[in-house]
Design a protein around this motif. Structure first.
Motif, short mmCIF file in Angstrom:
data_model
loop_
_atom_site.label_atom_id
_atom_site.label_comp_id
_atom_site.label_asym_id
_atom_site.label_seq_id
_atom_site.Cartn_x
_atom_site.Cartn_y
_atom_site.Cartn_z
N GLY A 194 0.80 -1.21 0.00
CA GLY A 194 0.00 0.00 0.00
C GLY A 194 0.84 1.27 0.00
O GLY A 194 0.70 2.12 -0.88
N TRP A 195 1.74 1.40 0.96
CA TRP A 195 2.51 2.63 1.13
C TRP A 195 3.89 2.57 0.49
O TRP A 195 4.59 3.58 0.43
CB TRP A 195 2.66 2.95 2.61
CG TRP A 195 1.36 3.27 3.29
CD1 TRP A 195 0.11 3.16 2.76
CD2 TRP A 195 1.19 3.74 4.63
NE1 TRP A 195 -0.84 3.53 3.67
CE2 TRP A 195 -0.20 3.88 4.84
CE3 TRP A 195 2.06 4.02 5.66
CZ2 TRP A 195 -0.73 4.32 6.05
CZ3 TRP A 195 1.54 4.46 6.87
CH2 TRP A 195 0.17 4.61 7.06
N ASN A 196 4.30 1.40 0.07
CA ASN A 196 5.60 1.22 -0.61
C ASN A 196 6.78 1.59 0.28
O ASN A 196 7.81 2.06 -0.19
CB ASN A 196 5.65 2.05 -1.91
CG ASN A 196 6.61 1.46 -2.92
OD1 ASN A 196 6.80 0.25 -2.99
ND2 ASN A 196 7.25 2.32 -3.70
N TRP A 197 6.64 1.35 1.58
CA TRP A 197 7.74 1.61 2.51
C TRP A 197 8.74 0.46 2.54
O TRP A 197 9.87 0.65 2.99
CB TRP A 197 7.18 1.81 3.93
CG TRP A 197 6.55 3.14 4.16
CD1 TRP A 197 6.12 4.03 3.23
CD2 TRP A 197 6.25 3.73 5.43
NE1 TRP A 197 5.57 5.14 3.83
CE2 TRP A 197 5.64 4.98 5.18
CE3 TRP A 197 6.44 3.32 6.75
CZ2 TRP A 197 5.21 5.82 6.21
CZ3 TRP A 197 6.01 4.16 7.78
CH2 TRP A 197 5.42 5.40 7.50
N ASP A 198 8.32 -0.69 2.13
CA ASP A 198 9.18 -1.88 2.18
C ASP A 198 9.42 -2.36 0.76
O ASP A 198 8.48 -2.66 0.02
CB ASP A 198 8.50 -2.98 3.01
CG ASP A 198 9.44 -4.15 3.31
OD1 ASP A 198 10.40 -4.35 2.55
OD2 ASP A 198 9.20 -4.86 4.30
N PRO A 199 10.69 -2.44 0.33
CA PRO A 199 10.98 -2.86 -1.03
C PRO A 199 10.74 -4.35 -1.27
O PRO A 199 10.68 -4.79 -2.43
CB PRO A 199 12.47 -2.52 -1.22
CG PRO A 199 13.03 -2.57 0.17
CD PRO A 199 11.92 -2.10 1.07
#
Length: 312
Positions: A194-199
């Protein structure tokens, strides 16, 4: 009757709203605990600011001779400097406040917003970021609230919560535990997809990495609850800080290891101060029954009309 008032977070352009995770990490924008309890709780504000939707009476707008948006900004300076709100000598700025400047727009702890310059011609603006309601002893009977999934695994937060309480025995904690795998997947989905904080976009790979890191952090304590129980509080807190990374976002696996985090929390508060609920049970409960359970545990007032709205 005892009622609930949550804390509020405010913006440099004026206006405040209810918000979670306000205070107890002990760092962040204003380093609240370094500034003392005054910085923690903010200036004294009118209680109507803690409503779900703040109203702006026409008489106040006429008196200020400005529009609503201008009034929002103007009153911030009043709250930050007037003795009625700061409880300090006239002209002294409250420790929770700061002065945002167009010359330093990206200052992390006191950011500027260009709307103030474009719409109001300002180059500086005084404001505060968070506040809790102030009352005199026995003047009102209400409970202030805060919530987050992260406090429980954050050692400093639990210590700060106890430190900030007039009587720690009065505090109540509602701990909601979901099936650990489902909770972990839900958090990973939000941050990675969702937030693209984790690659890492593969759930199994993300969990393998997190668990390997936890094992490397302290092999003797890895998945060893019996040894954790034997640790002194300072050592248990040090383990959570180092290996659980303060309960931060994206710590999917460790934030789902409820036993270690709750074990630490119980070093500060008694078991009867915690209401532990399973998410799956809560979802199956009748709404009115849930409200009555929470009312009994917290001591908050619940009238029939509120219960009826829950049923609706």
């Amino acid at each position: 009757r005892r009622f609930m008032l949550p804390g509020i977070a405010c913006r440099v352009v004026g206006g405040c709203e209810h918000r979670k995770e306000l205070f107890f990490y002990g760092s962040g924008f204003s380093s609240f605990f370094q500034n003392g309890l005054a910085g923690l709780h903010g200036p004294e504000l009118p209680l109507e600011m803690f409503q779900l939707k703040e109203e702006y009476p026409q008489v106040a707008l006429r008196r200020a001779q400005v529009g609503k948006e201008d009034l929002k900004v103007q009153r911030m300076e009043t709250f930050c400097t007037h003795p009625n709100h700061t409880h300090l000598p006239a002209g002294r700025m409250h420790p929770s406040c700061c002065v945002a400047r167009t010359s330093d727009p990206k200052r992390w702890e006191c950011r500027w917003h260009e709307t103030l310059r474009k719409a109001q011609g300002r180059t500086t603006s005084m404001w505060f970021q968070t506040a809790m309601p102030w009352v005199k002893p026995h003047e009102y009977n209400f409970a202030a609230t805060d919530f987050t999934p992260n406090y429980m695994c954050t050692p400093q937060a639990m210590a700060n919560i106890k430190l900030a309480a007039k009587d720690p025995r009065d505090l109540r904690f509602i701990v909601l535990m979901r099936d650990p795998i489902m909770r972990t997947f839900s958090e990973w989905s939000m941050f990675a997809l969702g937030w693209n904080w984790d690659p890492v976009k593969n759930f199994s790979a993300a969990m393998a990495y997190k668990l390997q890191a936890l094992q490397r952090c302290n092999r003797s304590l890895y998945l060893n609850v019996s040894r954790l129980r034997q640790l002194p509080t300072t050592e248990l807190a040090a383990y959570l800080r180092k290996c659980f990374d303060y309960g931060r976002a994206t710590m999917y696996a460790t934030s789902s290891m409820y036993s270690a985090c709750l074990l630490h929390a119980l070093r500060y508060f008694k078991r009867e101060q915690f209401l532990v609920l399973r998410y799956e049970d809560l979802m199956a409960m009748d709404a009115t029954a849930t409200l009555r359970l929470l009312s009994r545990f917290t001591g908050l007032h619940l009238d029939d009309s509120t219960a009826a709205k829950a049923r609706g």
